[in-house]
Design a protein around this motif. Sequence first.
Motif, mmCIF file in Angstrom:
data_model
loop_
_atom_site.group_PDB
_atom_site.id
_atom_site.type_symbol
_atom_site.label_atom_id
_atom_site.label_comp_id
_atom_site.label_asym_id
_atom_site.label_seq_id
_atom_site.Cartn_x
_atom_site.Cartn_y
_atom_site.Cartn_z
ATOM 1 N N LEU A 1 9.367 -13.185 91.170
ATOM 2 C CA LEU A 1 7.955 -12.241 91.218
ATOM 3 C C LEU A 1 6.719 -12.278 91.562
ATOM 4 O O LEU A 1 6.319 -13.040 91.955
ATOM 5 N N ALA A 2 6.012 -11.178 91.286
ATOM 6 C CA ALA A 2 4.688 -10.983 91.571
ATOM 7 C C ALA A 2 3.469 -12.018 91.003
ATOM 8 O O ALA A 2 4.185 -11.679 89.712
ATOM 9 N N GLN A 3 3.098 -12.577 91.313
ATOM 10 C CA GLN A 3 2.259 -14.297 89.906
ATOM 11 C C GLN A 3 0.643 -12.607 90.089
ATOM 12 O O GLN A 3 0.365 -11.813 90.895
ATOM 13 N N ASP A 4 0.324 -13.204 89.231
ATOM 14 C CA ASP A 4 -0.702 -13.185 88.709
ATOM 15 C C ASP A 4 -2.179 -13.416 89.217
ATOM 16 O O ASP A 4 -1.567 -14.585 89.653
ATOM 17 N N PRO A 5 -2.998 -12.803 89.813
ATOM 18 C CA PRO A 5 -4.160 -13.613 89.898
ATOM 19 C C PRO A 5 -4.439 -15.170 89.960
ATOM 20 O O PRO A 5 -4.623 -15.381 88.940
ATOM 21 N N GLY A 6 -4.106 -16.427 90.949
ATOM 22 C CA GLY A 6 -4.944 -17.306 90.174
ATOM 23 C C GLY A 6 -3.784 -18.461 90.069
ATOM 24 O O GLY A 6 -3.980 -18.914 89.329
ATOM 25 N N LEU A 7 -2.583 -17.593 89.114
ATOM 26 C CA LEU A 7 -2.085 -18.081 89.093
ATOM 27 C C LEU A 7 -0.428 -18.165 88.956
ATOM 28 O O LEU A 7 0.027 -17.472 89.673
ATOM 29 N N CYS A 8 0.943 -19.178 88.492
ATOM 30 C CA CYS A 8 1.984 -19.515 89.268
ATOM 31 C C CYS A 8 3.130 -18.150 88.684
ATOM 32 O O CYS A 8 3.191 -17.774 88.867
ATOM 33 N N GLY A 9 2.073 -18.010 86.876
ATOM 34 C CA GLY A 9 2.649 -17.045 86.839
ATOM 35 C C GLY A 9 3.147 -15.940 86.880
ATOM 36 O O GLY A 9 1.629 -15.158 87.382
ATOM 37 N N SER A 10 3.542 -15.010 85.642
ATOM 38 C CA SER A 10 3.570 -13.830 85.734
ATOM 39 C C SER A 10 3.676 -12.912 84.631
ATOM 40 O O SER A 10 4.397 -13.160 84.111
ATOM 41 N N THR A 11 2.872 -11.803 83.995
ATOM 42 C CA THR A 11 2.879 -11.392 83.128
ATOM 43 C C THR A 11 3.711 -11.145 82.490
ATOM 44 O O THR A 11 3.323 -9.317 83.799
ATOM 45 N N LEU B 1 8.160 -7.058 77.996
ATOM 46 C CA LEU B 1 10.014 -6.211 78.399
ATOM 47 C C LEU B 1 10.194 -4.804 77.486
ATOM 48 O O LEU B 1 10.717 -4.214 77.863
ATOM 49 N N ALA B 2 8.680 -4.201 77.344
ATOM 50 C CA ALA B 2 8.424 -3.279 76.643
ATOM 51 C C ALA B 2 8.657 -2.232 78.147
ATOM 52 O O ALA B 2 9.373 -1.184 78.098
ATOM 53 N N ALA B 3 7.553 -2.722 79.109
ATOM 54 C CA ALA B 3 8.022 -1.949 80.478
ATOM 55 C C ALA B 3 9.355 -2.095 81.071
ATOM 56 O O ALA B 3 9.485 -1.447 82.201
ATOM 57 N N SER B 4 9.713 -3.228 80.540
ATOM 58 C CA SER B 4 11.217 -3.353 81.482
ATOM 59 C C SER B 4 11.061 -3.983 83.259
ATOM 60 O O SER B 4 12.336 -4.354 83.235
ATOM 61 N N GLU B 5 9.598 -3.602 83.955
ATOM 62 C CA GLU B 5 10.159 -3.636 84.964
ATOM 63 C C GLU B 5 9.075 -4.634 85.361
ATOM 64 O O GLU B 5 7.917 -4.934 84.534
ATOM 65 N N ALA B 6 9.350 -5.376 86.665
ATOM 66 C CA ALA B 6 8.554 -6.927 87.269
ATOM 67 C C ALA B 6 8.502 -6.676 88.431
ATOM 68 O O ALA B 6 9.845 -5.688 89.611
ATOM 69 N N GLY B 7 7.622 -6.869 89.357
ATOM 70 C CA GLY B 7 8.018 -6.323 91.068
ATOM 71 C C GLY B 7 8.126 -7.346 92.079
ATOM 72 O O GLY B 7 8.383 -8.436 90.761
ATOM 73 N N SER B 8 8.503 -7.413 92.895
ATOM 74 C CA SER B 8 9.577 -8.395 93.839
ATOM 75 C C SER B 8 8.112 -9.332 94.447
ATOM 76 O O SER B 8 7.123 -8.326 94.644
ATOM 77 N N ALA B 9 8.232 -10.053 94.745
ATOM 78 C CA ALA B 9 7.653 -10.781 95.006
ATOM 79 C C ALA B 9 8.306 -11.496 97.381
ATOM 80 O O ALA B 9 9.178 -11.971 96.934
ATOM 81 N N SER B 10 7.943 -10.922 97.975
ATOM 82 C CA SER B 10 9.079 -11.071 99.060
ATOM 83 C C SER B 10 8.520 -12.639 99.123
ATOM 84 O O SER B 10 8.325 -13.317 99.181
ATOM 85 N N GLY B 11 10.180 -12.764 100.121
ATOM 86 C CA GLY B 11 10.405 -14.264 100.852
ATOM 87 C C GLY B 11 9.964 -15.977 99.532
ATOM 88 O O GLY B 11 10.964 -15.354 99.086
ATOM 89 N N ASN B 12 10.258 -16.331 100.163
ATOM 90 C CA ASN B 12 10.536 -17.530 99.018
ATOM 91 C C ASN B 12 9.557 -18.889 99.069
ATOM 92 O O ASN B 12 9.571 -20.098 99.979
#
Length: 313
Positions: free
Chosen positions: A171-181, A184-195
């Motif tokens: 998933l696309a990471q929050d700026p400067g963080l490992c994780g993502s916010t 579930l009410a928004a239901s969707e999350a963006g992808s980060a390409s690559g590995n």
Amino acid sequence: MWRLMVRDDGERGAIAVLVALLLAVLLEFAALAVDAGMLYCSSTSPIATSIANKNAIDGLNNVKSVSLDLTNRKVTVTAGAQQAGGAPNAVSLFFARVLGSNTADVITTSTVQWGSAVAGTTPFPLTYSICQVQGYIGGALQLLQDHGSGANPSCNYGPSGATVPGGFGWLAQDPGLCGSTINLAASEAGSASGNSLGNCSTTLQKWGDTLTAGRDVIVLLPVFDVATGTGAGAIYHLVSFAAFKVTGWKFSGGNNSLPDSFRNTSPYVSSTLSCTGGCRGIIGSFVKYVSLADGYSLGPVDAYGATIVRLTN
């Protein structure tokens, strides 16, 4: 000289009276400091929580009331102190006895809430398919691969084991963080390409240190049921958070040590769970109940994620 001697005796008498008065005040302060401190510890000590949440092995439990709120998924327990041979709720005092106070009442209330996470910052930016989670809660160790030939054969949700073309479940990471916010009410999350590990090297190093010290690492990972698009333009439809007990991982082809890889081969895991060569993934098991989600908003219990139990006060 005679007058001086009389004046000195008078001053000594006045000082004696003053010391006596101050001594009484000092005793009162001592009573406040010692007994109030004891009462504070009594109302916040593990004894109060223990009494409220399980049967006391010494038979001195003093639970006054239990309130069950199914609508808000809360249990509130009010309990009083109980000393052997003493009256209910009463705690014996020490210095305050000189002031005529032998005991004080101590009553405390604790509230526990349960539910499933509906929003929060996932500590690691990976999402997994619902078919990798459903039926595996409370199960055995799994190797959840993000990419590889024939990856996750019982859960075919993308070409060559990939979640989406050009995507690997990151998933696309929050700026400067490992994780993502995640909400579930928004239901969707963006992808980060690559590995790539991105901002997660420090997080993985801490996980490795924690596991080496013999402690558990349990994290909430988002779960999706539909993935659309390709690469960085992919969208994951998120439906739940699942609690995953991490035991090992491999996120790099060239580095077989922390932070990129950890306990991903024998003797830590069996040959069927080993992640080597082109394998990229995380090893562990989904657990049903957790008590770690202080930073998460809770909602009704869902069928796919973990039930979180949290002490609110």
